[in-house]
Design an enzyme around this catalytic site. Structure first.
Site, PDB file in Angstrom:
ATOM      1  N   GLU A 141       0.895  -1.154   0.000  1.00 50.05           N
ATOM      2  CA  GLU A 141       0.000   0.000   0.000  1.00 50.05           C
ATOM      3  C   GLU A 141       0.931   1.200   0.000  1.00 50.05           C
ATOM      4  O   GLU A 141       1.662   1.428   0.954  1.00 50.05           O
ATOM      5  CB  GLU A 141      -0.895  -0.084   1.249  1.00 50.05           C
ATOM      6  N   CYS A 164      -2.396   7.787   4.890  1.00 48.38           N
ATOM      7  CA  CYS A 164      -2.378   7.421   3.466  1.00 48.38           C
ATOM      8  C   CYS A 164      -3.639   7.917   2.774  1.00 48.38           C
ATOM      9  O   CYS A 164      -3.669   8.042   1.560  1.00 48.38           O
ATOM     10  CB  CYS A 164      -2.230   5.916   3.315  1.00 48.38           C
TER      11      CYS A 164
HETATM   12  P1  NAP Z   1       9.648   3.407   3.613  1.00 50.18           P
HETATM   13  O1  NAP Z   1      10.860   4.222   3.463  1.00 50.18           O
HETATM   14  O2  NAP Z   1       9.052   2.866   2.373  1.00 50.18           O
HETATM   15  O3  NAP Z   1       9.990   2.203   4.607  1.00 50.18           O
HETATM   16  C1  NAP Z   1       9.024   1.214   4.955  1.00 50.18           C
HETATM   17  C2  NAP Z   1       9.752  -0.059   5.339  1.00 50.18           C
HETATM   18  O4  NAP Z   1      10.364  -0.640   4.199  1.00 50.18           O
HETATM   19  C3  NAP Z   1      10.862   0.152   6.339  1.00 50.18           C
HETATM   20  O5  NAP Z   1      10.904  -0.974   7.188  1.00 50.18           O
HETATM   21  C4  NAP Z   1      12.105   0.210   5.479  1.00 50.18           C
HETATM   22  O6  NAP Z   1      13.266  -0.213   6.146  1.00 50.18           O
HETATM   23  C5  NAP Z   1      11.771  -0.777   4.389  1.00 50.18           C
HETATM   24  N1  NAP Z   1      12.406  -0.433   3.122  1.00 50.18           N
HETATM   25  C6  NAP Z   1      12.166   0.675   2.383  1.00 50.18           C
HETATM   26  N2  NAP Z   1      12.889   0.647   1.257  1.00 50.18           N
HETATM   27  C7  NAP Z   1      13.599  -0.504   1.279  1.00 50.18           C
HETATM   28  C8  NAP Z   1      14.533  -1.104   0.392  1.00 50.18           C
HETATM   29  N3  NAP Z   1      14.876  -0.510  -0.761  1.00 50.18           N
HETATM   30  N4  NAP Z   1      15.063  -2.285   0.727  1.00 50.18           N
HETATM   31  C9  NAP Z   1      14.725  -2.880   1.880  1.00 50.18           C
HETATM   32  N5  NAP Z   1      13.867  -2.365   2.780  1.00 50.18           N
HETATM   33  C10 NAP Z   1      13.299  -1.195   2.474  1.00 50.18           C
HETATM   34  O7  NAP Z   1       8.500   4.198   4.337  1.00 50.18           O
HETATM   35  P2  NAP Z   1       8.505   5.026   5.712  1.00 50.18           P
HETATM   36  O8  NAP Z   1       9.801   4.892   6.422  1.00 50.18           O
HETATM   37  O9  NAP Z   1       7.317   4.594   6.427  1.00 50.18           O
HETATM   38  O10 NAP Z   1       8.257   6.524   5.303  1.00 50.18           O
HETATM   39  C11 NAP Z   1       8.944   7.207   4.300  1.00 50.18           C
HETATM   40  C12 NAP Z   1       7.922   7.887   3.395  1.00 50.18           C
HETATM   41  O11 NAP Z   1       6.934   6.926   3.008  1.00 50.18           O
HETATM   42  C13 NAP Z   1       7.113   8.980   4.003  1.00 50.18           C
HETATM   43  O12 NAP Z   1       7.760  10.216   3.983  1.00 50.18           O
HETATM   44  C14 NAP Z   1       5.885   8.956   3.152  1.00 50.18           C
HETATM   45  O13 NAP Z   1       6.104   9.690   1.981  1.00 50.18           O
HETATM   46  C15 NAP Z   1       5.687   7.545   2.773  1.00 50.18           C
HETATM   47  N6  NAP Z   1       4.640   6.834   3.541  1.00 50.18           N
HETATM   48  C16 NAP Z   1       3.466   6.576   2.926  1.00 50.18           C
HETATM   49  C17 NAP Z   1       2.484   5.887   3.606  1.00 50.18           C
HETATM   50  C18 NAP Z   1       1.187   5.567   2.970  1.00 50.18           C
HETATM   51  O14 NAP Z   1       0.323   5.092   3.662  1.00 50.18           O
HETATM   52  N7  NAP Z   1       1.025   5.741   1.704  1.00 50.18           N
HETATM   53  C19 NAP Z   1       2.677   5.444   4.905  1.00 50.18           C
HETATM   54  C20 NAP Z   1       3.898   5.705   5.512  1.00 50.18           C
HETATM   55  C21 NAP Z   1       4.863   6.400   4.797  1.00 50.18           C
HETATM   56  P3  NAP Z   1      14.247   0.833   6.883  1.00 50.18           P
HETATM   57  O15 NAP Z   1      13.397   1.601   7.835  1.00 50.18           O
HETATM   58  O16 NAP Z   1      15.210  -0.053   7.540  1.00 50.18           O
HETATM   59  O17 NAP Z   1      14.792   1.672   5.806  1.00 50.18           O
END
Ligand code: NAP
Length: 502
Positions: A263, A300
């Site tokens: 999602e 989201c």
């Molecule tokens: P994220 O950066 O996508 O991380 C989510 C999870 O996936 C974390 O456990 C992260 O690990 C892991 N991950 C991400 N990229 C990876 C990769 N290339 N390889 C392996 N593992 C990976 O999301 P976030 O930390 O929750 O937030 C960052 C941004 O996501 C926010 O600023 C926002 O824009 C967006 N967000 C959107 C929603 C939505 O509902 N649409 C919800 C939350 C966040 P690590 O933490 O170890 O990197």
């Protein structure tokens, strides 16, 4: 009494310390050390999950329902400690953490009652027709069966309801799938307490301990190892488009590709039709401002874009929304990097040609304050990036020159979790023309409401075409979400004694 985290991973019922640690980064309160996950630990957790599947995957629905109810009880028993550390780590108010805990335990109990009813099995039976000509028909039965170990990525923005014991975990366990969670490093202490609750519930229900493991984050290789592990059969994920897409691609590139239920991002547009805008534009503008700033816009389903017809009513709408937004003070964001990403997104929108600033505010460190911009339909249609999510309390008003352009904007939208129509009786014709377009764009369509606040229910769909989700046939909220972790198996002429328990 303040709870001090043990800081270890929870692997198949055991607390396991890592060789390295990372500090938590709470918005307030004390930082604690947590073990960093490793691919070796992922392997250990996945092998335990596979071992557990041979009993858990064949357990009775009643046994699994009792397990889910027990998890909810164990979470409630740790309620005060969860609220305290959850609020410290996320910066969210205690009342939000308490509400989110109710939603989390409610979701677990809902899945318990859902599987007790058994409808989700979708049992089908075609009796044998031995005398059929020209060939007899065999007896056929179809039952939905659990798929095997599932990987879950905890979301940053819902430390409880979409994390260690959240919807993905509840749905997978309800289906009969052991779960390996990769905790989000924004709230490791909250995740640990919920992990303790699930571990305690598994023990008291006498289940194989491999039914649940929690590996804390800290490094990217944990997530990569998890989605590429050959024993993992599906992934549940909530997070960024970039991270989700990277993990989705890894799942697709495996020798045995597996489904990745991600999602990702959505701007959740609201279409405010002329009758409704004229009759109650101020009311809608105030409602929008409240929805946009709820939880610092870190939902989201945050409605980032309002599409309306240009004219005096649009002027009034923008003025009212501005007045409502400028009264909202600074709010703490979930992490420092999210606050930075919000400011970068705001600057990107503000610098776009043809975009006017209605309200701009300054915020520093981990804080966010609302911002409001407006642009014409033509500029929006020409700039793809204005349709992308800015995670935080940022609103963009898009003024369409006529109803034809409003339809063009709807057609140009990317996949969305939600689309909203604000309409009165006189807007019915325009609403009817928008519906076939919006239906192809979103998982949920609302009338005269705001999309924040996702009901956990049988009819809920929290998903949508890419990039809202990576699998538009699925939802990550509500009882239908169990379908992600089941697959239909047909049993032809099998004796009753060999059929799985339904
Ligand atoms: P994220 O950066 O996508 O991380 C989510 C999870 O996936 C974390 O456990 C992260 O690990 C892991 N991950 C991400 N990229 C990876 C990769 N290339 N390889 C392996 N593992 C990976 O999301 P976030 O930390 O929750 O937030 C960052 C941004 O996501 C926010 O600023 C926002 O824009 C967006 N967000 C959107 C929603 C939505 O509902 N649409 C919800 C939350 C966040 P690590 O933490 O170890 O990197």
């Amino acid at each position: 009494m303040t709870h001090t985290p043990h800081g270890k991973h929870l692997i198949a019922g055991e607390e396991v310390a890592g060789s390295a640690s990372f500090p938590s980064s709470p918005a307030h309160g004390t930082a604690h050390a947590f073990s960093v996950g490793t691919p070796d630990l992922v392997d250990r957790a996945c092998k335990s999950a596979e071992a557990a599947f041979w009993s858990f995957g064949y357990s009775s629905r009643e046994d699994r329902a009792q397990f889910l109810d027990k998890i909810a009880d164990e979470i409630d028993a740790r309620g005060d400690a969860i609220t305290e550390i959850g609020s410290q780590e996320s910066g969210l108010p205690e009342a939000r953490l308490i509400g989110e805990r109710g939603r989390t335990t409610g979701q677990l109990r809902l899945f318990a009652s859902h599987i007790r009813k058994g409808d989700y099995l979708d049992l089908r039976h075609d009796p044998a027709l031995p005398d059929r000509q020209p060939a007899p028909r065999p007896e056929l039965r179809m039952i939905q069966r659990p798929i095997g170990p599932v990987a879950v990525f905890g979301a940053s923005n819902f430390p409880l309801a979409f994390s260690v014991g959240g919807g993905d975990t509840a749905a997978a366990l309800a289906a009969g799938c052991p779960v390996v969670v990769k905790g989000h490093s924004a709230h490791p202490g909250t995740g640990e307490l919920v992990g303790d609750a699930i571990t305690a519930a598994a023990k008291s229900c006498g289940l194989h301990p491999g039914v649940f493991s929690l590996i804390q984050g800290g490094k990217r290789d944990v997530g990569e190892a998890l989605v590429t592990h050959p024993l993992i059969k599906a992934v549940g994920f909530t997070g960024s488009l970039t991270g989700g897409r990277a993990l989705f691609d890894l799942c697709a590139a495996r020798p045995e590709p597996i489904p990745f239920f991600g999602e990702l991002g959505s701007v959740n547009p609201m279409f405010i039709l002329p009758g409704a805008l004229g009759a109650r534009g101020d009311e809608i503008a105030n409602g929008w401002a409240a929805s946009l700033t709820m939880g610092a816009g870190q939902f989201c389903t945050n409605p980032g874009i309002a599409v309306l017809l240009d004219g005096p009513d649009a002027e009034g709408f923008a003025a009212t929304a501005k007045a409502a937004l400028q009264d909202v003070g600074a709010q703490t964001m979930l992490t420092d990097s999210m606050a930075e990403a919000y400011r970068a997104g705001r600057d990107r929108v503000a610098a776009s040609e043809g975009v006017e600033t209605v309200l701009t505010t300054t915020s520093g460190q981990r804080n966010a304050t609302p911002c409001l911009y407006e642009t014409s339909g033509a500029v929006w249609l020409a700039n793809h990036h204005l349709g992308e999510e800015v995670f935080g309390p940022l609103g963009l008003i898009v003024r369409a020159q006529d109803t034809g352009q409003m339809l063009e904007i709807a057609r140009a939208l990317q996949g969305q979790l939600t689309c909203t129509l604000h309409l009165d009786a006189e807007d019915s014709d325009l609403g009817r023309s928008l519906m076939p377009v919006l239906e192809r764009k979103a998982g949920r369509i609302l009338a005269n409401g705001y999309p924040t606040g996702v009901e956990v229910a049988d009819s809920m769909v929290h998903g949508g075409p890419y990039p809202a989700s990576t699998n538009f046939g699925a939802t990550s909220v509500g009882t239908l979400s169990i379908r992600r972790f089941l697959r239909p198996v047909c049993y032809q002429n099998l004796p009753e004694a060999l059929l799985p328990r339904g």
